[in-house]
Scaffold this motif. Structure first.
Motif, PDB file in Angstrom:
ATOM      1  N   UNK A 150       3.322  -8.301  -0.220  1.00 58.25           N
ATOM      2  CA  UNK A 150       4.295  -7.812  -1.139  1.00 58.25           C
ATOM      3  C   UNK A 150       4.704  -6.698  -1.484  1.00 58.25           C
ATOM      4  N   UNK A 151       3.755  -5.588  -1.070  1.00 59.73           N
ATOM      5  CA  UNK A 151       3.831  -4.291  -1.557  1.00 59.73           C
ATOM      6  C   UNK A 151       3.767  -3.474  -0.106  1.00 59.73           C
ATOM      7  N   UNK A 152       5.043  -2.661   0.092  1.00 58.73           N
ATOM      8  CA  UNK A 152       4.919  -2.137   1.277  1.00 58.73           C
ATOM      9  C   UNK A 152       4.416  -0.702   1.339  1.00 58.73           C
ATOM     10  N   UNK A 153       3.679  -0.294   0.124  1.00 59.08           N
ATOM     11  CA  UNK A 153       3.200   1.114   0.037  1.00 59.08           C
ATOM     12  C   UNK A 153       1.978   1.162   0.932  1.00 59.08           C
ATOM     13  N   UNK A 154       1.874   2.675   1.071  1.00 58.11           N
ATOM     14  CA  UNK A 154       0.579   2.856   1.885  1.00 58.11           C
ATOM     15  C   UNK A 154      -0.589   3.192   1.096  1.00 58.11           C
ATOM     16  N   UNK A 155      -1.856   2.747   1.510  1.00 59.91           N
ATOM     17  CA  UNK A 155      -3.166   3.192   0.722  1.00 59.91           C
ATOM     18  C   UNK A 155      -2.863   4.397   0.044  1.00 59.91           C
ATOM     19  N   UNK A 156      -3.173   4.770  -1.168  1.00 59.31           N
ATOM     20  CA  UNK A 156      -2.961   5.902  -1.966  1.00 59.31           C
ATOM     21  C   UNK A 156      -1.636   6.503  -2.357  1.00 59.31           C
ATOM     22  N   UNK A 157      -0.703   5.717  -2.017  1.00 59.35           N
ATOM     23  CA  UNK A 157       0.658   5.598  -2.749  1.00 59.35           C
ATOM     24  C   UNK A 157       0.650   5.153  -4.165  1.00 59.35           C
ATOM     25  N   UNK A 158      -0.314   4.368  -4.292  1.00 65.49           N
ATOM     26  CA  UNK A 158      -0.408   3.700  -5.672  1.00 65.49           C
ATOM     27  C   UNK A 158      -1.339   4.238  -6.823  1.00 65.49           C
ATOM     28  N   UNK A 159      -0.866   4.688  -8.018  1.00 67.19           N
ATOM     29  CA  UNK A 159      -1.584   5.327  -8.933  1.00 67.19           C
ATOM     30  C   UNK A 159      -2.710   4.370  -9.510  1.00 67.19           C
ATOM     31  N   UNK A 160      -3.808   4.876 -10.081  1.00 68.50           N
ATOM     32  CA  UNK A 160      -4.673   4.208 -10.922  1.00 68.50           C
ATOM     33  C   UNK A 160      -3.981   3.490 -12.109  1.00 68.50           C
TER      34      UNK A 160
ATOM     35  N   UNK B 108       5.862  -0.311 -11.268  1.00 68.32           N
ATOM     36  CA  UNK B 108       6.179  -1.459 -10.381  1.00 68.32           C
ATOM     37  C   UNK B 108       6.694  -2.681 -11.091  1.00 68.32           C
ATOM     38  N   UNK B 109       7.661  -3.116 -10.510  1.00 69.06           N
ATOM     39  CA  UNK B 109       8.395  -4.448 -10.988  1.00 69.06           C
ATOM     40  C   UNK B 109       7.358  -5.615 -10.737  1.00 69.06           C
ATOM     41  N   UNK B 110       7.176  -6.509 -11.956  1.00 73.93           N
ATOM     42  CA  UNK B 110       6.298  -7.585 -11.714  1.00 73.93           C
ATOM     43  C   UNK B 110       7.188  -9.120 -11.136  1.00 73.93           C
TER      44      UNK B 110
ATOM     45  N   UNK C 160       0.931 -12.160  -8.237  1.00 75.06           N
ATOM     46  CA  UNK C 160       0.782 -11.710  -6.678  1.00 75.06           C
ATOM     47  C   UNK C 160       0.670 -10.218  -6.680  1.00 75.06           C
ATOM     48  N   UNK C 161       1.836  -9.476  -7.676  1.00 77.52           N
ATOM     49  CA  UNK C 161       1.740  -8.094  -7.892  1.00 77.52           C
ATOM     50  C   UNK C 161       0.332  -7.606  -8.300  1.00 77.52           C
ATOM     51  N   UNK C 162       0.027  -7.960  -9.480  1.00 75.96           N
ATOM     52  CA  UNK C 162      -1.223  -7.580 -10.140  1.00 75.96           C
ATOM     53  C   UNK C 162      -2.456  -7.769  -9.277  1.00 75.96           C
TER      54      UNK C 162
END
Ligand code: HPA
Length: 234
Positions: free
Chosen positions: A4-14, A60-62, A71-73
């Motif tokens: 459900x999330x098309x980002x690459x690893x590293x694209x998402x912050x902590x 990120x929208x939930x 799903x998103x979390x």
């Protein structure tokens, strides 16, 4: 990339802020983050990563409801390494002292059953906020001259609720407001040793029937974004 999330690893912050509405994610990223980049648009559930005061942040929208947030979390935590997740959203006020536009910081989230319920079997787990986030958010909210309430919320699966008796019991037991995502967020954070908090604006009131007009929702939403960011990096 996950389902459900098309980002690459590293694209998402902590640190991830999670509004229900994906367009709110876009609005918050454009108005509060520097160098915000779109990192997800699968199913239109927009996600952006940028920076705030030098800290990396994803918004990120939930989606609406605990199954969608779950799903998103789950993917943010398990696949992208998110550590601090703050829901920013609206709720219905349930107590007379809770007014439209006030902010509720959810210390606990009562629910009939979240998507996690099946693993607990007969146990009633008590989903609760991370103390460090809650304390920092309370300070950030109080310094803004916004009516602020800290206490329990009710995470319901139904917006058009036919069980008025349940709401009555919630009111009787001091629950401040009703929304549809917090309990699952807190339960997942507990399971994966993450920090979580729900910062909520009162957009309508179950007791009085009042509702905030849409133009005034935006201002309250901005206050929530700032409170969430200040709490995350306190
Ligand atoms: N019920 C459930 N969720 C909500 C409400 C409500 O009245 N208002 C905002 N989110």
């Amino acid at each position: 990339m996950t389902i459900h999330i098309g980002a690459q690893k590293g694209d998402i912050a902590e640190t991830v802020l999670m509004p229900g509405d994906p367009y709110r994610a876009k609005w918050a990223a454009e108005n509060f983050l520097q160098d915000a980049q779109l990192v997800n648009e699968v199913r239109g559930m927009l996600g952006y990563t940028g920076s705030w005061n030098g800290h990396r942040v994803t918004i990120q929208g939930s989606g609406m409801g605990m199954p969608s947030l779950s799903i998103y979390a789950n993917e943010l935590i398990r696949d992208f390494g998110a550590k601090t997740l703050i829901r920013i959203g609206s709720c219905g006020g349930m107590q007379p002292q809770v007014k439209l536009r006030d902010v509720i910081l959810a210390m606990t989230a009562t629910t009939l059953g979240s998507p996690s319920q099946s693993i607990f079997k007969e146990l009633n787990f008590a989903p609760s906020a991370d103390w460090s986030l809650l304390q920092a958010a309370a300070q950030a909210a109080q310094s803004r001259d916004i009516g602020t309430h800290v206490g329990g919320i009710y995470s319901s699966d139904t917006f058009y609720d036919e069980r008025a008796d349940l709401s009555e019991q919630m009111v009787r037991h001091g629950i401040l407001g009703v929304e549809m995502e917090g309990a699952e967020l807190y339960t997942l954070a507990a399971r994966y040793q993450c920090r979580a908090l729900a910062v909520l604006t009162v957009s309508d009131h179950l007791g009085t029937g009042e509702a905030l007009p849409s133009d005034q929702r935006e201002r309250s939403f901005g206050d929530m974004v700032e409170i969430a960011l200040e709490a995350a990096f306190a």
